[in-house]
Design a protein around this motif. Structure first.
Motif, PDB file in Angstrom:
ATOM      1  N   GLU A  48     -19.606 -26.978  -7.594  1.00 22.64           N
ATOM      2  CA  GLU A  48     -18.739 -25.997  -6.949  1.00 22.64           C
ATOM      3  C   GLU A  48     -17.580 -26.688  -6.241  1.00 22.64           C
ATOM      4  OE1 GLU A  48     -20.731 -22.841  -4.527  1.00 22.64           O
ATOM      5  OE2 GLU A  48     -22.505 -23.917  -5.166  1.00 22.64           O
ATOM      6  N   SER A  49     -16.607 -25.898  -5.801  1.00 24.85           N
ATOM      7  CA  SER A  49     -15.533 -26.522  -5.038  1.00 24.85           C
ATOM      8  C   SER A  49     -16.105 -27.120  -3.756  1.00 24.85           C
ATOM      9  CB  SER A  49     -14.420 -25.528  -4.718  1.00 24.85           C
ATOM     10  OG  SER A  49     -14.866 -24.214  -4.780  1.00 24.85           O
ATOM     11  N   HIS A  63     -15.636 -27.141 -13.432  1.00 30.46           N
ATOM     12  CA  HIS A  63     -16.647 -26.245 -12.890  1.00 30.46           C
ATOM     13  C   HIS A  63     -17.035 -25.197 -13.926  1.00 30.46           C
ATOM     14  CE1 HIS A  63     -12.886 -24.135 -11.620  1.00 30.46           C
ATOM     15  NE2 HIS A  63     -13.534 -23.167 -12.209  1.00 30.46           N
ATOM     16  N   LEU A  99     -19.072 -24.390 -17.014  1.00 31.68           N
ATOM     17  CA  LEU A  99     -20.182 -24.857 -17.840  1.00 31.68           C
ATOM     18  C   LEU A  99     -19.977 -24.603 -19.322  1.00 31.68           C
ATOM     19  CD1 LEU A  99     -23.419 -23.990 -15.888  1.00 31.68           C
ATOM     20  CD2 LEU A  99     -22.712 -26.212 -16.694  1.00 31.68           C
ATOM     21  N   ALA A 100     -19.300 -23.493 -19.646  1.00 27.91           N
ATOM     22  CA  ALA A 100     -19.118 -23.152 -21.055  1.00 27.91           C
ATOM     23  C   ALA A 100     -18.297 -24.233 -21.765  1.00 27.91           C
ATOM     24  CB  ALA A 100     -18.441 -21.795 -21.176  1.00 27.91           C
ATOM     25  N   VAL A 101     -17.260 -24.724 -21.080  1.00 25.18           N
ATOM     26  CA  VAL A 101     -16.430 -25.783 -21.655  1.00 25.18           C
ATOM     27  C   VAL A 101     -17.249 -27.050 -21.821  1.00 25.18           C
ATOM     28  CG1 VAL A 101     -14.483 -27.313 -21.198  1.00 25.18           C
ATOM     29  CG2 VAL A 101     -14.290 -24.877 -20.685  1.00 25.18           C
ATOM     30  N   LEU A 132     -26.508 -22.489 -11.553  1.00 20.61           N
ATOM     31  CA  LEU A 132     -25.195 -22.662 -12.190  1.00 20.61           C
ATOM     32  C   LEU A 132     -25.178 -22.046 -13.579  1.00 20.61           C
ATOM     33  CD1 LEU A 132     -24.022 -26.327 -11.474  1.00 20.61           C
ATOM     34  CD2 LEU A 132     -22.731 -24.275 -10.998  1.00 20.61           C
ATOM     35  N   ALA A 158     -23.014 -18.658 -15.095  1.00 19.43           N
ATOM     36  CA  ALA A 158     -22.041 -18.775 -16.182  1.00 19.43           C
ATOM     37  C   ALA A 158     -22.340 -17.818 -17.328  1.00 19.43           C
ATOM     38  CB  ALA A 158     -22.015 -20.207 -16.691  1.00 19.43           C
TER      39      ALA A 158
END
Lengths: 251, 264
Positions: A47-48, A205, A207-209, A246, A250
């Motif tokens: 996360e940020s 941040h 996850l799909a990428v 996480l 997503a």
């Protein structure tokens, strides 16, 4: 295979520094250990505020660690090196607005003594770099504000590639772009990796990428490393509850 | 179902010296009560300008050149500035991408909320205080008393966005226009805020026009999706239709991006 990068007990504490003397120290990273093999993509997820960008800056020695070491190809990294380059999230901030693209891209060549100031080869090299990232050579005479966000990020990539690095640190390189442009940029990163034999540390941040491109993943939470595993393992059997959270978010 | 918003052939252009740039062209959109509509497109496609044109809060260089817009059956473009003033932030609320830009850094959260509540509801400070705590509860801020007592810079991006949503809800709006409200947030916070917005919509019954470049949001919340490209609506369909059989090339591009990196 030998490790390209080895990180040992890396910690960073930002000292509280306030006029009123009431500032607290911030533990940005605490005892981080990991290794990276050449030609792999390691993703850093969190996360940020979890310390992703601090890690990126420590890896290239933009900032000094409070303790621990970064070992690149058997050498401890003491200062900025041409072998490890970085691309930041915001291309609006990482290109000086008053320099032409030609000067922006040529600067690292001078700094690392790869080319002489008035060498004739520079032009060819710069055009070649632009071509590699899918841009025309007429970009050289223009200024950063004349380009879109995606184009600017391409210029940042070309500049980072100028001194033929082995390892690229990508600090959220596509997060500020539209989804459609993100897809194109990812393809470009994968293509360049194949062509130039690069190794990436991909900070994100999303996850799909990461699932699409990473060989292994490192998950950070509040400065701590909570999980470090191969990508397939992380998605099939996440161990830490935070990792599960996480992945859930997503979906 | 009653229509809450109807926009017909809206055009907006920017005039910069002699040059005219059409930012929105023939923009047509209709929205039923309690509907969630996602307006999706790349940056520069005119999404934001179209949404700002509805209540005429456009940048100074932009002018509405054609079109009609009806809110609850009444013509928005015939309204005077004073009438619109009474509508903005009251029946039509906006949520923007960067809450910190819109929250005043020198006032406490509670003061900013109460100011808005009193402006709209004309109630006493004590009642406003009660309403403020109620609103902070509504946006799932734990311990609203404490949060009300601090300043925006002391809160995280996600918390500030919750406060901003509370501000938008203060007047019980009929329509909320949310312009990329989660783009600056990380995935976990984004998922929480989206879920919360959907819950609130269900509970309070407002209509939601959600502007984004990310189709995964449409998948999560939208009844219908409008796709915008270069100032025009190129396709509008029920959400499932958009994903299952996108027709226009730019819809296909957005869906492709979603398939590739928008979902796990």
């Amino acid at each position: 295979m030998k490790n390209l990068l080895e990180v040992k007990n890396l910690s960073k504490i930002y000292k509280g520094n306030s006029f009123f003397g009431n500032a607290k120290d911030v533990k940005a990273l605490n005892d981080i250990n990991f290794t990276l093999k050449p030609y792999e993509i390691l993703s850093v997820i969190g996360e940020s505020g979890c310390g992703k960008s601090t890690l990126a800056k420590l890896l290239i020695k933009l900032i000094t660690p409070s303790s621990g070491q970064v070992i690149y190809d058997t050498r401890i990294i003491e200062k900025l090196t041409k072998d490890v380059q970085i691309i930041f999230q915001n291309p609006y901030q990482s290109l000086s607005p008053r320099m032409r693209i030609r000067d922006l891209m040529a600067e690292p060549l001078f700094i690392h003594h790869i080319a002489k100031k008035n060498s004739k080869d520079i032009n060819n090299r710069l055009e070649e770099l632009l071509k590699m990232v899918g841009m025309e050579k007429d970009a050289l005479e223009r200024f950063p504000h004349q380009f879109s966000g995606g184009q600017r990020q391409r210029i940042c990539i070309a500049r980072a590639l100028a001194c033929e690095p082995k390892l690229l640190i990508l600090d959220e390189p596509i997060s500020s772009l539209d989804l459609t442009i993100q897809v194109k940029m990812l393809d470009l990163f994968l293509e360049l990796k194949k062509k130039l034999g690069l190794t990436y540390i991909f900070i994100s941040h999303n996850l799909a990428v990461v699932k699409k491109i990473a060989d292994s993943i490192l998950i950070l939470k509040e400065g701590e490393l909570v999980e470090n595993n191969r990508t397939s393992e992380i998605f099939v059997s996440p161990k830490h509850p935070y990792t599960k959270k996480l992945i859930e978010a997503a979906k | 179902m009653k229509k809450i918003l109807e926009v017909k052939n809206l055009s907006v252009e920017f005039r910069i010296e002699e040059k005219r740039i059409e930012a929105v062209r023939n923009f047509t959109l209709d929205m039923e009560e309690k509907e969630i509509i996602v307006l999706a497109g790349e940056s520069g496609s005119g999404k934001t300008i179209a949404s700002l044109a509805l209540t005429r809060i456009l940048p100074a260089l932009a002018k509405i050149t054609a079109g009609e817009a009806y809110f609850e059956g009444k013509d928005l473009f015939l309204k005077t500035e004073i009438e619109l003033q009474a509508l903005r932030g009251a029946k039509i609320s906006y949520i923007f991408q960067e809450p910190l830009v819109y929250l005043n850094p020198v006032f406490k959260i509670s003061e900013q909320l109460k100011e808005t509540i009193i402006y709209h509801d004309k109630i006493s400070p004590e009642e406003a205080n009660k309403r403020m705590l109620e609103l902070l509860n509504l946006v799932k801020i734990i311990d609203p008393e404490t949060v009300g007592n601090i300043y925006p810079h002391q809160l995280s991006g996600g918390m500030n966005q919750r406060v901003f949503i509370a501000l938008a809800l203060a007047s019980n709006p009929k329509l909320i226009i949310a312009d990329e409200p989660t783009t600056a947030l990380d995935v976990i916070t984004e998922a929480q805020i989206l879920e919360m917005l959907k819950d609130l919509q269900n509970k309070l019954g407002f209509s939601l026009l959600f502007i984004t470049h990310n189709l995964s949001i449409a998948k999560k919340i939208a009844n219908r999706v409008f796709i915008m490209h270069r100032g025009e609506i190129v396709e509008s369909e029920k959400t499932a239709e958009i994903f299952n059989s996108p027709k226009h090339i730019h819809t296909k591009e957005l869906v492709y991006a979603y398939e590739k990196i928008g979902k796990l």
